[in-house]
Write an enzyme that holds these catalytic residues in place. Structure first.
Site, PDB file in Angstrom:
ATOM      1  N   ARG A   1       0.818  -1.202   0.000  1.00 29.93           N
ATOM      2  CA  ARG A   1       0.000   0.000   0.000  1.00 29.93           C
ATOM      3  C   ARG A   1       0.859   1.262   0.000  1.00 29.93           C
ATOM      4  O   ARG A   1       0.333   2.362  -0.007  1.00 29.93           O
ATOM      5  CB  ARG A   1      -0.849  -0.013   1.265  1.00 29.93           C
TER       6      ARG A   1
ATOM      7  N   ARG B   1     -22.152  -0.287   3.964  1.00 31.70           N
ATOM      8  CA  ARG B   1     -21.812  -1.687   4.303  1.00 31.70           C
ATOM      9  C   ARG B   1     -22.143  -1.990   5.764  1.00 31.70           C
ATOM     10  O   ARG B   1     -21.882  -1.199   6.654  1.00 31.70           O
ATOM     11  CB  ARG B   1     -20.318  -1.916   4.059  1.00 31.70           C
TER      12      ARG B   1
ATOM     13  N   ARG C   1     -18.394  -1.145  10.249  1.00 33.45           N
ATOM     14  CA  ARG C   1     -16.966  -1.055  10.570  1.00 33.45           C
ATOM     15  C   ARG C   1     -16.647   0.380  10.987  1.00 33.45           C
ATOM     16  O   ARG C   1     -17.105   1.311  10.325  1.00 33.45           O
ATOM     17  CB  ARG C   1     -16.127  -1.420   9.329  1.00 33.45           C
TER      18      ARG C   1
ATOM     19  N   ARG D   1      -9.657   7.632   4.270  1.00 34.03           N
ATOM     20  CA  ARG D   1      -9.036   6.454   3.633  1.00 34.03           C
ATOM     21  C   ARG D   1      -8.777   6.736   2.158  1.00 34.03           C
ATOM     22  O   ARG D   1      -7.747   6.329   1.607  1.00 34.03           O
ATOM     23  CB  ARG D   1      -9.954   5.230   3.777  1.00 34.03           C
TER      24      ARG D   1
HETATM   25  P1  AP5 Z   1     -14.623  -4.918  -0.746  1.00 35.33           P
HETATM   26  O1  AP5 Z   1     -14.540  -6.103  -1.628  1.00 35.33           O
HETATM   27  O2  AP5 Z   1     -14.385  -5.090   0.715  1.00 35.33           O
HETATM   28  O3  AP5 Z   1     -13.674  -3.741  -1.275  1.00 35.33           O
HETATM   29  P2  AP5 Z   1     -12.153  -3.490  -1.013  1.00 35.33           P
HETATM   30  O4  AP5 Z   1     -11.602  -2.890  -2.251  1.00 35.33           O
HETATM   31  O5  AP5 Z   1     -11.509  -4.738  -0.500  1.00 35.33           O
HETATM   32  O6  AP5 Z   1     -12.237  -2.373   0.085  1.00 35.33           O
HETATM   33  P3  AP5 Z   1     -12.081  -2.453   1.690  1.00 35.33           P
HETATM   34  O7  AP5 Z   1     -13.284  -1.957   2.382  1.00 35.33           O
HETATM   35  O8  AP5 Z   1     -11.581  -3.745   2.107  1.00 35.33           O
HETATM   36  O9  AP5 Z   1     -11.156  -1.237   1.858  1.00 35.33           O
HETATM   37  P4  AP5 Z   1      -9.659  -1.143   2.204  1.00 35.33           P
HETATM   38  O10 AP5 Z   1      -8.881  -1.604   1.049  1.00 35.33           O
HETATM   39  O11 AP5 Z   1      -9.450   0.253   2.666  1.00 35.33           O
HETATM   40  O12 AP5 Z   1      -9.629  -2.035   3.525  1.00 35.33           O
HETATM   41  P5  AP5 Z   1      -8.600  -3.062   4.127  1.00 35.33           P
HETATM   42  O13 AP5 Z   1      -9.424  -4.050   4.812  1.00 35.33           O
HETATM   43  O14 AP5 Z   1      -7.597  -3.513   3.133  1.00 35.33           O
HETATM   44  O15 AP5 Z   1     -16.037  -4.255  -1.014  1.00 35.33           O
HETATM   45  C1  AP5 Z   1     -16.489  -3.112  -0.350  1.00 35.33           C
HETATM   46  C2  AP5 Z   1     -18.024  -3.131  -0.312  1.00 35.33           C
HETATM   47  O16 AP5 Z   1     -18.520  -3.073  -1.652  1.00 35.33           O
HETATM   48  C3  AP5 Z   1     -18.604  -4.423   0.288  1.00 35.33           C
HETATM   49  O17 AP5 Z   1     -19.744  -4.108   1.009  1.00 35.33           O
HETATM   50  C4  AP5 Z   1     -18.957  -5.296  -0.931  1.00 35.33           C
HETATM   51  O18 AP5 Z   1     -20.027  -6.168  -0.686  1.00 35.33           O
HETATM   52  C5  AP5 Z   1     -19.288  -4.238  -1.971  1.00 35.33           C
HETATM   53  N1  AP5 Z   1     -18.893  -4.668  -3.323  1.00 35.33           N
HETATM   54  C6  AP5 Z   1     -17.717  -5.257  -3.676  1.00 35.33           C
HETATM   55  N2  AP5 Z   1     -17.689  -5.474  -4.999  1.00 35.33           N
HETATM   56  C7  AP5 Z   1     -18.874  -5.016  -5.497  1.00 35.33           C
HETATM   57  C8  AP5 Z   1     -19.436  -4.943  -6.797  1.00 35.33           C
HETATM   58  N3  AP5 Z   1     -18.756  -5.388  -7.861  1.00 35.33           N
HETATM   59  N4  AP5 Z   1     -20.647  -4.400  -6.941  1.00 35.33           N
HETATM   60  C9  AP5 Z   1     -21.334  -3.927  -5.857  1.00 35.33           C
HETATM   61  N5  AP5 Z   1     -20.865  -3.969  -4.587  1.00 35.33           N
HETATM   62  C10 AP5 Z   1     -19.645  -4.501  -4.413  1.00 35.33           C
HETATM   63  O19 AP5 Z   1      -7.799  -2.135   5.169  1.00 35.33           O
HETATM   64  C11 AP5 Z   1      -8.413  -1.617   6.327  1.00 35.33           C
HETATM   65  C12 AP5 Z   1      -7.363  -0.842   7.131  1.00 35.33           C
HETATM   66  O20 AP5 Z   1      -6.299  -1.745   7.553  1.00 35.33           O
HETATM   67  C13 AP5 Z   1      -6.616   0.271   6.375  1.00 35.33           C
HETATM   68  O21 AP5 Z   1      -7.326   1.486   6.376  1.00 35.33           O
HETATM   69  C14 AP5 Z   1      -5.300   0.351   7.185  1.00 35.33           C
HETATM   70  O22 AP5 Z   1      -5.460   1.033   8.381  1.00 35.33           O
HETATM   71  C15 AP5 Z   1      -5.018  -1.121   7.525  1.00 35.33           C
HETATM   72  N6  AP5 Z   1      -4.186  -1.766   6.493  1.00 35.33           N
HETATM   73  C16 AP5 Z   1      -4.549  -2.809   5.677  1.00 35.33           C
HETATM   74  N7  AP5 Z   1      -3.538  -3.142   4.847  1.00 35.33           N
HETATM   75  C17 AP5 Z   1      -2.514  -2.296   5.148  1.00 35.33           C
HETATM   76  C18 AP5 Z   1      -1.208  -2.115   4.623  1.00 35.33           C
HETATM   77  N8  AP5 Z   1      -0.751  -2.888   3.618  1.00 35.33           N
HETATM   78  N9  AP5 Z   1      -0.426  -1.138   5.151  1.00 35.33           N
HETATM   79  C19 AP5 Z   1      -0.857  -0.360   6.161  1.00 35.33           C
HETATM   80  N10 AP5 Z   1      -2.097  -0.465   6.695  1.00 35.33           N
HETATM   81  C20 AP5 Z   1      -2.917  -1.422   6.195  1.00 35.33           C
END
Ligand code: AP5
Length: 231
Positions: free
Chosen positions: A101, A140, A173, A184
């Protein structure tokens, strides 16, 4: 739907990174791809959320950053991923979701992979208009017990606030509140977007539309694997 022959061939030994803003659908496609092609889906967000839930030292360190929509420090996250990539089941390939990231994470990943002689084969960039991402995330709702996902408008539960699958309570969440979602997206623009150029320069970036519906996007990903002879 998986194209003819792809399931048998699988994505053997193929290492993929899912890249894109929050709400672009990386996690959703990560799970489907992992089931269809039988390679592990490693989501740093899921690993961190699990650590927060269990109150481990890692979780305690990560919680404050996650709740405010900031990134958890690179040194913490890189350690988690390098540990995961040492697992036996990753030898047949893997899908990295939400990692790297930052440029530092990408460089450290490349350095770690050089040591185990297998690099990233493809970075899939999920592009999505900001208003769609905001609508998806702020609406969500997640089941406290089984983790099933709902959406107040798009996938409403039969009974408000209650999971259709296991009857437990649904929650939002903490980082899906509007202000945190906006942060974000800002953090993504500043710290993660430069990775698009990083992987483009390596010649392994493929762009897809995260705004497609789940099935159509999955079909497109399968087509890309088949066109590039990865599967
Ligand atoms: P989803 O599939 O969850 O989307 P996503 O792109 O994975 O988005 P996230 O919510 O997971 O966001 P993120 O990347 O910020 O979170 P992460 O968990 O990595 O879908 C989202 C929604 O849309 C769902 O409700 C789904 O049902 C819906 N949806 C999906 N596809 C769809 C479609 N085609 N049509 C309609 N609806 C759809 O990170 C969370 C936190 O963790 C970060 O903010 C950070 O603090 C920490 N973190 C994680 N990784 C790192 C890293 N590498 N470095 C530092 N901090 C990190």
């Amino acid at each position: 739907y998986v194209p003819d022959g792809a399931k048998q061939r699988g994505l053997n030994g193929v290492n993929i990174v899912l890249l894109g803003p929050p709400g672009a659908g990386k996690g959703t496609q990560g799970v489907v791809l992992s089931k269809s092609y039988q390679i592990p889906h490693i989501s740093t967000g899921d690993i961190l959320r699990e650590a927060v839930k269990s109150g481990t030292p890692l979780g305690k360190k990560a919680k404050m950053f996650m709740d405010s929509g900031e990134l958890v420090p690179d040194e913490v996250v890189v350690g988690i991923v390098v540990d995961s990539l040492g697992r036996d089941d990753t030898k047949k390939g893997y899908i990295l979701d939400g990692f790297p990231r930052t440029l530092k994470q990408a460089e450290e990943l490349d350095a770690a992979l050089k040591r185990i002689v297998s690099g990233i084969d493809m970075a899939l960039y999920f592009e999505i208009p900001e208003d769609i991402a905001i609508e998806r995330l702020t609406g969500r709702r997640v089941c406290k017990k089984c983790g099933a996902n709902f959406h107040v408008k798009n996938i409403p539960p039969k009974k408000e606030g209650i999971c259709d699958k296991c009857g437990a309570e649904l929650f939002q969440r903490p980082d899906d509140k509007l202000e945190t979602v906006k942060n974000r997206l800002k953090v993504y623009e500043l710290q993660t977007r430069p990775l698009i150029e990083y992987y483009t320069k390596k010649g392994i970036l493929k762009k897809v539309s995260g705004a497609l519906d789940v099935k159509d996007l999955f079909k497109e990903l399968c087509q890309i694997f088949s066109d590039t002879k990865l599967a």
